[in-house]
Design an enzyme around this catalytic site. Sequence first.
Site, PDB file in Angstrom:
ATOM      1  N   PHE B 237      14.738 -51.852  35.097  1.00  0.00           N
ATOM      2  CA  PHE B 237      16.119 -52.167  34.698  1.00  0.00           C
ATOM      3  C   PHE B 237      16.826 -51.004  34.008  1.00  0.00           C
ATOM      4  O   PHE B 237      17.751 -51.205  33.233  1.00  0.00           O
ATOM      5  CB  PHE B 237      16.154 -53.406  33.793  1.00  0.00           C
ATOM      6  CG  PHE B 237      15.306 -54.535  34.305  1.00  0.00           C
ATOM      7  CD1 PHE B 237      15.649 -55.186  35.476  1.00  0.00           C
ATOM      8  CD2 PHE B 237      14.173 -54.935  33.639  1.00  0.00           C
ATOM      9  CE1 PHE B 237      14.872 -56.223  35.972  1.00  0.00           C
ATOM     10  CE2 PHE B 237      13.378 -55.968  34.129  1.00  0.00           C
ATOM     11  CZ  PHE B 237      13.723 -56.618  35.295  1.00  0.00           C
ATOM     12  N   GLY B 463      11.291 -53.350  42.371  1.00  0.00           N
ATOM     13  CA  GLY B 463      11.294 -54.798  42.512  1.00  0.00           C
ATOM     14  C   GLY B 463      12.544 -55.285  43.208  1.00  0.00           C
ATOM     15  O   GLY B 463      12.731 -56.480  43.444  1.00  0.00           O
ATOM     16  N   ALA B 506      20.038 -48.272  48.071  1.00  0.00           N
ATOM     17  CA  ALA B 506      20.103 -48.898  49.399  1.00  0.00           C
ATOM     18  C   ALA B 506      20.999 -48.098  50.341  1.00  0.00           C
ATOM     19  O   ALA B 506      20.592 -47.756  51.458  1.00  0.00           O
ATOM     20  CB  ALA B 506      20.589 -50.340  49.283  1.00  0.00           C
ATOM     21  N   ILE B 624      25.789 -56.473  53.372  1.00  0.00           N
ATOM     22  CA  ILE B 624      24.537 -56.848  52.711  1.00  0.00           C
ATOM     23  C   ILE B 624      23.397 -56.661  53.703  1.00  0.00           C
ATOM     24  O   ILE B 624      23.380 -57.282  54.768  1.00  0.00           O
ATOM     25  CB  ILE B 624      24.602 -58.313  52.222  1.00  0.00           C
ATOM     26  CG1 ILE B 624      25.811 -58.518  51.291  1.00  0.00           C
ATOM     27  CG2 ILE B 624      23.299 -58.705  51.527  1.00  0.00           C
ATOM     28  CD1 ILE B 624      25.850 -57.615  50.078  1.00  0.00           C
ATOM     29  N   GLN B 633      18.714 -60.481  43.714  1.00  0.00           N
ATOM     30  CA  GLN B 633      19.289 -59.509  42.786  1.00  0.00           C
ATOM     31  C   GLN B 633      20.419 -60.133  41.983  1.00  0.00           C
ATOM     32  O   GLN B 633      20.512 -59.969  40.766  1.00  0.00           O
ATOM     33  CB  GLN B 633      19.850 -58.315  43.565  1.00  0.00           C
ATOM     34  CG  GLN B 633      18.807 -57.365  44.053  1.00  0.00           C
ATOM     35  CD  GLN B 633      18.418 -56.394  42.959  1.00  0.00           C
ATOM     36  OE1 GLN B 633      17.893 -56.796  41.926  1.00  0.00           O
ATOM     37  NE2 GLN B 633      18.690 -55.136  43.161  1.00  0.00           N
ATOM     38  N   LYS B 696      27.141 -50.873  50.051  1.00  0.00           N
ATOM     39  CA  LYS B 696      27.554 -50.536  48.681  1.00  0.00           C
ATOM     40  C   LYS B 696      26.454 -50.682  47.621  1.00  0.00           C
ATOM     41  O   LYS B 696      26.484 -50.014  46.606  1.00  0.00           O
ATOM     42  CB  LYS B 696      28.734 -51.415  48.273  1.00  0.00           C
ATOM     43  CG  LYS B 696      30.068 -50.999  48.908  1.00  0.00           C
ATOM     44  CD  LYS B 696      31.189 -51.859  48.374  1.00  0.00           C
ATOM     45  CE  LYS B 696      32.561 -51.305  48.748  1.00  0.00           C
ATOM     46  NZ  LYS B 696      33.631 -52.160  48.200  1.00  0.00           N
ATOM     47  N   GLY B 697      25.535 -51.611  47.773  1.00  0.00           N
ATOM     48  CA  GLY B 697      24.505 -51.780  46.735  1.00  0.00           C
ATOM     49  C   GLY B 697      24.807 -52.926  45.797  1.00  0.00           C
ATOM     50  O   GLY B 697      25.961 -53.167  45.434  1.00  0.00           O
ATOM     51  N   VAL B 698      23.768 -53.675  45.422  1.00  0.00           N
ATOM     52  CA  VAL B 698      23.978 -54.897  44.636  1.00  0.00           C
ATOM     53  C   VAL B 698      23.112 -54.967  43.367  1.00  0.00           C
ATOM     54  O   VAL B 698      22.997 -56.005  42.752  1.00  0.00           O
ATOM     55  CB  VAL B 698      23.688 -56.153  45.487  1.00  0.00           C
ATOM     56  CG1 VAL B 698      24.713 -56.299  46.589  1.00  0.00           C
ATOM     57  CG2 VAL B 698      22.274 -56.139  46.049  1.00  0.00           C
ATOM     58  N   GLU B 700      23.419 -53.953  40.325  1.00  0.00           N
ATOM     59  CA  GLU B 700      23.980 -54.167  38.998  1.00  0.00           C
ATOM     60  C   GLU B 700      25.139 -55.141  38.914  1.00  0.00           C
ATOM     61  O   GLU B 700      25.351 -55.788  37.884  1.00  0.00           O
ATOM     62  CB  GLU B 700      24.374 -52.798  38.398  1.00  0.00           C
ATOM     63  CG  GLU B 700      23.148 -52.116  37.853  1.00  0.00           C
ATOM     64  CD  GLU B 700      23.175 -50.603  37.947  1.00  0.00           C
ATOM     65  OE1 GLU B 700      23.102 -49.981  36.896  1.00  0.00           O
ATOM     66  OE2 GLU B 700      23.266 -50.050  39.053  1.00  0.00           O
TER      67      GLU B 700
END
Lengths: 338, 751
Positions: B237, B463, B506, B624, B633, B696-698, B700
């Site tokens: 994290f 993870g 990603a 996604i 996530q 884009k990425g997830v 956070e």
Amino acid sequence: MNNFAYSRAADVADAVRQIAADRNAKFIAGGTNLIDLMKYDVERPVRLIDITRLPLRAVEETRDGGVRVGALVPNSDLAYHPLIEARYPLLASAILAGASAQLRNMASTGGNLLQRTRCLYFYDTATPCNKREPGSGCSAINGINRTNAILGTSEACIATHPSDMCVALAALEATVHVAGPSGERCIDFADFHRLPGDTPDRDTNLESQEIITAIELPAKGFAENHSYLKIRDRLSYAFALVSVAAALEINGGRIRDARLALGGVAHKPWRDREAEALLQGAVPERTVFAKAADRLLRDAKGYAHNAFKIDLARRAIIRTLAQAANATPQIQSVKKIR
Amino acid sequence: MTSSIGTATSRVDGRAKVTGRAKYAGEFNVPGLAYGAVVMSTITKGRIARIDTTQALKVEGVIDILTHDNRPPMASDDKDYSDDVAPEGGSPFRPLYDDRIRFNRQPIALVLAEDWETARFAATLVQVHYEVEGFATDLHAELERARAVDKPVKPRGDASKALARAALRLSADYLIPAEYHNPMEPFAATVIWDGDGKLTIHDKTQGVQNVQRYVCGIFHLKPDDVRVTSPFVGGAFGSGLRPQYEVVLATLGALKLKRPVRVVLTREEMYGLSYRPMTLERLALGASAEGALDAVMHEAIAMTSRNEDFSRNDTAWAELLYKSSNARYVHKLAALDVVTPADMRAPGAATGVYALECAMDELAVALKLDPLELRLRCYSERDQGSGQPYSSKQLRECYRQGAEAFGWAKRNAAPRSMRDGSELVGWGMATGVWEALQMPFATRILLTANGHVEVSCAATDIGTGTYTVMAQVAADMLGAPVDSITVKLGDSSLPQAQVEGGSWTAASVAHAIANAADDLRKELLALAQTMPNSPLQGLKLDDVVLADGAIAAKGDTRRSIGLADVMRQAGVERIEKERGSDFKEDDKHAHNTHSAVLAEVKVDEELGVIRVTRVVNAVAAGRIINTKTATSQIMGGVVWGIGMALHEEALVDHAFGRVMNANIAEYHVPVNADIHEVKVIFVEEPDSVINPLGIKGVGEIGIVGVAAAVANAVYHATGTRVRDLPITLDKLARPTGSGDLELGQSRAAKQ
């Protein structure tokens, strides 16, 4: 964690002999609190005497209608035992309000009584604590004391007793059976745990050479009108800010007998006979509950962070008594408060 | 052949994890392993006058005790201790370097023994004598001494003047306490000394090559002599972005003993690593009576250490979300005697957007506007700082779909107006926003004639599902099934990777895979075209695809050759291609992910017990790749956001300078009982601008806005506005002696 020797007790007499022979030894049963404290270097036993094979696992009815619970009965077995569920649901509920399923599987009945406080300073050997190191001072009085006691405190210690089960046992007026070098004796539950006074290092009146063998519940179980309500900072797996065990005997619209015990507020499960007396003979309603609460809390004293507990305890007492009176006890697996 | 991208694919490493075959840093067993136990300082500031190890060394099985006095040589320049994520210009903490104590629970000695129990016991016998100095750990006491950091987002207009003339002004201070990462896996390092000066290091980290460079810097080693692996990480994290001290201690031990050494930190020791800094967020909003913002002022004052300035963007998120002609952002740091704070899931946004979104809620209340309607009135189509449009921004759709799934239209605006028996019901909402970043990563694809594919990269999977999404992307690019693809990660000897952070992995690895796959296709086509009577004769690279284990003409699968045939015919056993992600710079758009979070709380009216009964998080984050791992996530982010709102807080006793709840019994995170219904919606968001695959990425975005939505719901339920987190029940109850909870006072000032 220090190095320690390990031995096994063959029977109760052997356990007593072994502990009497070594004043720095400790019994170990479930170990759910002791091992933690050893890892934090708070407890430093030189010998652990394993009592898990002693024949103290029975739950049986007594001749005078009560139930005797062996000291090694796991908390989860006790909570789900048919006799306890049927006749002492307050006790079952209080047990299930505590810890987690895994811990309850390991924790023993006798060990539950001997849990030590969760005061943050007791756990941290870098800070003074009279309970851990007599005479070193109390860091909690002027420190982070949000979870500390509001009743029965002393200049030396404001720690609370963390057990849920014991709050129900106090309300039910259980008896603690112990064995020692000079034989067996019984201790009333009210006399088992101590107030801190100027010897906060002593949690209980159990002598260092004694072992708990059983808890005896009297015949009266308040199965009709009872409730255990635990208020905490998350909905499970946290120690009580305030918990209330309420047990009422109601007959003809009036309270004939009343028991009220609080957890999370004092060095021992807190009862007040005068507060209970206010309930006896009264019609069960909120105004009466409030009077009992006010009486119980009349000497409560808050510190910098825990003064909220006084009002919270008052509200919780009223609510729990209402749950008991309405025969709608709090169900521990349901987090909505009834 | 159906695409794997976009499907709910189960984790390719799931079986290895649940069967225990996945090895973590503290699980590598080698002959001769020695075990290290840490001795921590019990004071906050001063010097070590003397360390007496006599008693500890007498314990049978103790091999050695390392302190600043007897450790192997370490570098003496700050630059040697820097790393990819270190704040610029700081002086990074050096474990066991000298006699200075800079923070409580600082590691000051390492006891090395033949087994862990002995090391741990002996560590309790080490006697430390200190010269104690005065210290400061309380942010509140140091606010006046806080200094502004250099690089805030530029002011626009004159926010003070605009605020002064606004029809409605709101100003409020919000506080987020220090929060700790508490990953399930403890920090651990196993360092294997190979005998010829080479080291193999298994470390819990989010960046193996970052750790490799760091270790090489401190010990003046050559990169070829240090290999760092971190194949599996049990949560980090952000705590594993910078190298942590366990790797330094284990390396010191291995160099000193010339044998393998393992150091596993205890939970308590992990409270001496890093954390989300306590931050005071001061918001001032000025608006017209119609709900148009005219002034936004956001000042954050956060704690940092004395040796490094750690700061993230807490304050400028309104630039991305809400139109306002005038804005001013200030970020200040107060230096304390603490270890340097660190990135923690959505650093800056989790805290700054919490404050902004609570302030917007307070503004909506003051304006008597639905809070969702206020967001729509202020909706910004551009990043106001740069004036640029977004590569994509489906936030309106997040609001719409989130509100519909939640049933927001049925909300009664008045606080305390909704109830369910003895509970007050509150509905709150907030916006989430995060950056859509992408970084240079490289991957290598190895194709063997038997049809097996190996994809490798030095990136780590903390993870999040990196193994799985890489297998999916490779499967699509190579026209192969997911289970024919092996992914290798977490090894510094593999192709270059940045640390796993910022939600960028990603997108970055996917494009590196796509590029390497292009090269692979090119070579396969060339080989295929050398075959006699090749059906692919005359076709160009763009005319062919890889599908079902063959190379084929696009749109005409009859013109195809099996890859095995191509390779056999050419006498090639394996083809290996390595490429970078090669992103084109796009300086014409803002790149962000967005979300709408809606939360329902039920608060017992008499006792103040809060339950978060429902959360809907509608997320727009481009394409996604894996709806299953991405949903996990977002759910994880929601759970953490609930914890941020209601539970998490490091309790520091400033008389000792010490976190007093340094364990996960007393440092509360949500448990199962605290989590009820969590619904995750991914809003369609095609984006051909940000990158070719629209990713884009997830990692956070899921946490951002959650604490605000919960806090706003608590206000709606109770009428009490609690601005300092966590919202514990004592903050809701104003003791009145009897009756209901008393209404809290909003500090909204109307003109």
